[in-house]
Design a protein around this motif. Structure first.
Motif, PDB file in Angstrom:
ATOM      1  N   UNK A  90      -9.993  -7.612   4.229  1.00 13.28           N
ATOM      2  CA  UNK A  90      -9.176  -6.370   3.764  1.00 13.28           C
ATOM      3  C   UNK A  90      -7.673  -6.775   4.359  1.00 13.28           C
ATOM      4  N   UNK A  91      -6.712  -6.690   3.516  1.00  7.81           N
ATOM      5  CA  UNK A  91      -5.311  -6.888   3.928  1.00  7.81           C
ATOM      6  C   UNK A  91      -4.516  -6.096   2.866  1.00  7.81           C
ATOM      7  N   UNK A  92      -3.671  -5.422   3.218  1.00  2.00           N
ATOM      8  CA  UNK A  92      -2.636  -4.837   2.202  1.00  2.00           C
ATOM      9  C   UNK A  92      -1.313  -5.168   2.796  1.00  2.00           C
ATOM     10  N   UNK A  93      -0.397  -5.157   1.837  1.00  2.00           N
ATOM     11  CA  UNK A  93       1.019  -5.405   2.356  1.00  2.00           C
ATOM     12  C   UNK A  93       1.751  -4.435   1.679  1.00  2.00           C
ATOM     13  N   UNK A  94       2.783  -3.589   2.390  1.00  2.00           N
ATOM     14  CA  UNK A  94       3.558  -2.688   2.250  1.00  2.00           C
ATOM     15  C   UNK A  94       4.688  -2.844   0.968  1.00  2.00           C
ATOM     16  N   UNK A  95       4.866  -2.271  -0.159  1.00  2.09           N
ATOM     17  CA  UNK A  95       5.732  -2.541  -1.053  1.00  2.09           C
ATOM     18  C   UNK A  95       7.155  -2.298  -0.709  1.00  2.09           C
ATOM     19  N   UNK A  96       7.160  -1.279   0.184  1.00  8.00           N
ATOM     20  CA  UNK A  96       8.325  -0.903   0.992  1.00  8.00           C
ATOM     21  C   UNK A  96       9.217  -1.657   1.861  1.00  8.00           C
ATOM     22  N   UNK A  97       8.106  -2.168   2.830  1.00  3.75           N
ATOM     23  CA  UNK A  97       8.573  -3.166   3.804  1.00  3.75           C
ATOM     24  C   UNK A  97       7.649  -4.435   3.932  1.00  3.75           C
ATOM     25  N   UNK A  98       8.127  -5.459   3.347  1.00  2.00           N
ATOM     26  CA  UNK A  98       7.077  -6.580   3.191  1.00  2.00           C
ATOM     27  C   UNK A  98       6.588  -7.061   4.536  1.00  2.00           C
ATOM     28  N   UNK A  99       7.312  -6.651   5.633  1.00  4.86           N
ATOM     29  CA  UNK A  99       7.156  -7.131   7.000  1.00  4.86           C
ATOM     30  C   UNK A  99       5.567  -6.464   7.424  1.00  4.86           C
ATOM     31  N   UNK A 100       5.448  -5.235   6.726  1.00  2.69           N
ATOM     32  CA  UNK A 100       4.156  -4.379   7.189  1.00  2.69           C
ATOM     33  C   UNK A 100       3.000  -4.590   6.472  1.00  2.69           C
ATOM     34  N   UNK A 101       1.807  -4.784   7.313  1.00  7.11           N
ATOM     35  CA  UNK A 101       0.532  -5.113   6.687  1.00  7.11           C
ATOM     36  C   UNK A 101      -0.657  -4.176   7.221  1.00  7.11           C
ATOM     37  N   UNK A 102      -1.580  -3.927   6.651  1.00  8.11           N
ATOM     38  CA  UNK A 102      -2.505  -2.964   6.920  1.00  8.11           C
ATOM     39  C   UNK A 102      -4.157  -3.717   6.690  1.00  8.11           C
ATOM     40  N   UNK A 103      -4.870  -3.257   7.153  1.00  5.51           N
ATOM     41  CA  UNK A 103      -6.537  -3.542   7.299  1.00  5.51           C
ATOM     42  C   UNK A 103      -7.082  -2.310   6.639  1.00  5.51           C
ATOM     43  N   UNK A 104      -6.318  -1.278   6.588  1.00  7.36           N
ATOM     44  CA  UNK A 104      -7.164  -0.016   6.025  1.00  7.36           C
ATOM     45  C   UNK A 104      -6.474   0.668   5.023  1.00  7.36           C
ATOM     46  N   UNK A 105      -5.488  -0.052   4.307  1.00  6.93           N
ATOM     47  CA  UNK A 105      -4.951   0.460   3.021  1.00  6.93           C
ATOM     48  C   UNK A 105      -3.739   1.401   3.280  1.00  6.93           C
ATOM     49  N   UNK A 106      -3.036   1.279   4.631  1.00  8.20           N
ATOM     50  CA  UNK A 106      -1.816   1.796   5.124  1.00  8.20           C
ATOM     51  C   UNK A 106      -2.170   3.065   6.082  1.00  8.20           C
ATOM     52  N   UNK A 107      -3.307   3.333   6.609  1.00  8.81           N
ATOM     53  CA  UNK A 107      -3.294   4.431   7.418  1.00  8.81           C
ATOM     54  C   UNK A 107      -2.812   3.806   8.786  1.00  8.81           C
ATOM     55  N   UNK A 108      -3.213   2.402   9.052  1.00  5.25           N
ATOM     56  CA  UNK A 108      -2.637   1.924  10.412  1.00  5.25           C
ATOM     57  C   UNK A 108      -1.999   0.538   9.863  1.00  5.25           C
ATOM     58  N   UNK A 109      -1.103   0.285  10.324  1.00  5.03           N
ATOM     59  CA  UNK A 109      -0.188  -1.110  10.011  1.00  5.03           C
ATOM     60  C   UNK A 109       0.487  -1.599  11.176  1.00  5.03           C
ATOM     61  N   UNK A 110       0.822  -2.897  10.740  1.00  6.03           N
ATOM     62  CA  UNK A 110       1.403  -3.661  12.010  1.00  6.03           C
ATOM     63  C   UNK A 110       2.425  -4.556  11.240  1.00  6.03           C
TER      64      UNK A 110
END
Length: 113
Positions: free
Chosen positions: A78-98
């Protein structure tokens, strides 16, 4: 022309910048120079700098439309990338991100810097 516009023209000419680059920069500076109130100008500048850095104007959320599923590119993990900030990634669909550029510590969507 404003003092800011005159400064831009002088500097561009002095550096030998011509053609499309010259025209585009003069247009950008001219548009910015239309903001004569210093507070308003600073606010616009801050927004433009964020946008030019591909950063969001407000905190990230966990709205599914704001995240791209990158799981297939990393073997299904599982890995999602933010469309609004390409440096932001999440393993739970954006609830938590790094942020990839940082240590990888997770951030809550409500606690975005």
């Amino acid at each position: 022309m404003t003092a800011l516009g005159d400064h831009a023209i002088y500097e561009l000419t002095y550096q030998g910048i011509t053609g499309t680059d010259y025209d585009n920069i003069v247009n950008i500076v001219g548009t910015f120079a239309n903001y004569t109130d210093p507070v308003e100008r600073d606010g616009i500048l801050q927004k433009v700098l964020l946008l030019l850095g591909f950063k969001p104007l407000s905190p990230l959320t966990n709205e599914s439309a704001q995240w791209v599923d990158r799981s297939p590119t990393i073997g299904g993990n599982p890995l999602w990338q933010s469309k609004r900030d390409p440096d932001a990634f999440s393993r739970d669909g954006g609830l938590n991100y790094f942020y990839a550029s940082q240590t990888g510590a997770p951030f809550q969507a409500d606690d975005a810097p």
